[in-house]
Write a protein that holds these residues in place. Structure first.
Motif, mmCIF file in Angstrom:
data_model
loop_
_atom_site.group_PDB
_atom_site.id
_atom_site.type_symbol
_atom_site.label_atom_id
_atom_site.label_comp_id
_atom_site.label_asym_id
_atom_site.label_seq_id
_atom_site.Cartn_x
_atom_site.Cartn_y
_atom_site.Cartn_z
ATOM 1 N N ALA A 143 0.835 -1.208 0.000
ATOM 2 C CA ALA A 143 0.000 0.000 0.000
ATOM 3 C C ALA A 143 0.866 1.253 0.000
ATOM 4 O O ALA A 143 0.571 2.240 -0.695
ATOM 5 C CB ALA A 143 -0.930 0.006 1.202
ATOM 6 N N ALA A 144 1.965 1.241 0.745
ATOM 7 C CA ALA A 144 2.855 2.402 0.795
ATOM 8 C C ALA A 144 3.569 2.612 -0.540
ATOM 9 O O ALA A 144 3.804 3.754 -0.948
ATOM 10 C CB ALA A 144 3.865 2.231 1.922
ATOM 11 N N SER A 145 3.890 1.533 -1.235
ATOM 12 C CA SER A 145 4.603 1.665 -2.516
ATOM 13 C C SER A 145 3.674 2.124 -3.636
ATOM 14 O O SER A 145 4.125 2.667 -4.638
ATOM 15 C CB SER A 145 5.284 0.353 -2.884
ATOM 16 O OG SER A 145 4.314 -0.629 -3.166
ATOM 17 N N CYS A 146 2.373 1.933 -3.481
ATOM 18 C CA CYS A 146 1.424 2.336 -4.509
ATOM 19 C C CYS A 146 1.051 3.826 -4.401
ATOM 20 O O CYS A 146 0.461 4.378 -5.314
ATOM 21 C CB CYS A 146 0.147 1.510 -4.411
ATOM 22 S SG CYS A 146 0.396 -0.212 -4.888
ATOM 23 N N GLN A 147 1.361 4.468 -3.325
ATOM 24 C CA GLN A 147 1.006 5.879 -3.127
ATOM 25 C C GLN A 147 2.140 6.773 -3.565
ATOM 26 O O GLN A 147 3.040 7.079 -2.788
ATOM 27 C CB GLN A 147 0.662 6.106 -1.643
ATOM 28 C CG GLN A 147 -0.479 5.251 -1.193
ATOM 29 C CD GLN A 147 -1.416 6.016 -0.324
ATOM 30 O OE1 GLN A 147 -1.160 7.137 0.057
ATOM 31 N NE2 GLN A 147 -2.548 5.399 -0.022
ATOM 32 N N ARG A 148 2.121 7.254 -4.767
ATOM 33 C CA ARG A 148 3.140 8.171 -5.285
ATOM 34 C C ARG A 148 2.508 9.401 -5.816
ATOM 35 O O ARG A 148 1.536 9.626 -6.267
ATOM 36 C CB ARG A 148 3.940 7.497 -6.392
ATOM 37 C CG ARG A 148 4.842 6.450 -5.800
ATOM 38 C CD ARG A 148 5.798 6.034 -6.864
ATOM 39 N NE ARG A 148 6.729 5.092 -6.258
ATOM 40 C CZ ARG A 148 7.971 5.027 -6.588
ATOM 41 N NH1 ARG A 148 8.470 5.808 -7.496
ATOM 42 N NH2 ARG A 148 8.751 4.158 -6.034
#
Length: 74
Positions: free
Chosen positions: A69-74
């Protein structure tokens, strides 16, 4: 989980084994020591089984989902 069967006729108890192995030992004990009496007694469950992983797999999955989830938020 580990199980231990206690004899209902005497003080015999099996070691901590799988459920089927413990039950098998209890049946053998009754056949040798108490012929003609159906196996009885009680079953003890070892909830502190050292082979158990507990909630570790669930925590690992949650951690991976958090990273995803953290890697998908850019």
């Amino acid at each position: 989980m580990a199980y231990r069967h206690w004899c209902g006729e005497c003080g015999y108890k099996t070691g901590w084994l799988s459920e089927s192995q413990s039950e098998e030992q209890q049946i053998e004990h009754y056949a040798k020591q108490h012929p003609g009496i159906p196996p009885g007694g009680s079953v003890e469950v070892n909830r502190k089984d050292p082979d158990s992983l507990g909630c570790l797999p669930v925590l690992g999955i949650l951690f991976l989902l958090l990273i995803l989830a953290a890697s998908c938020q850019r």
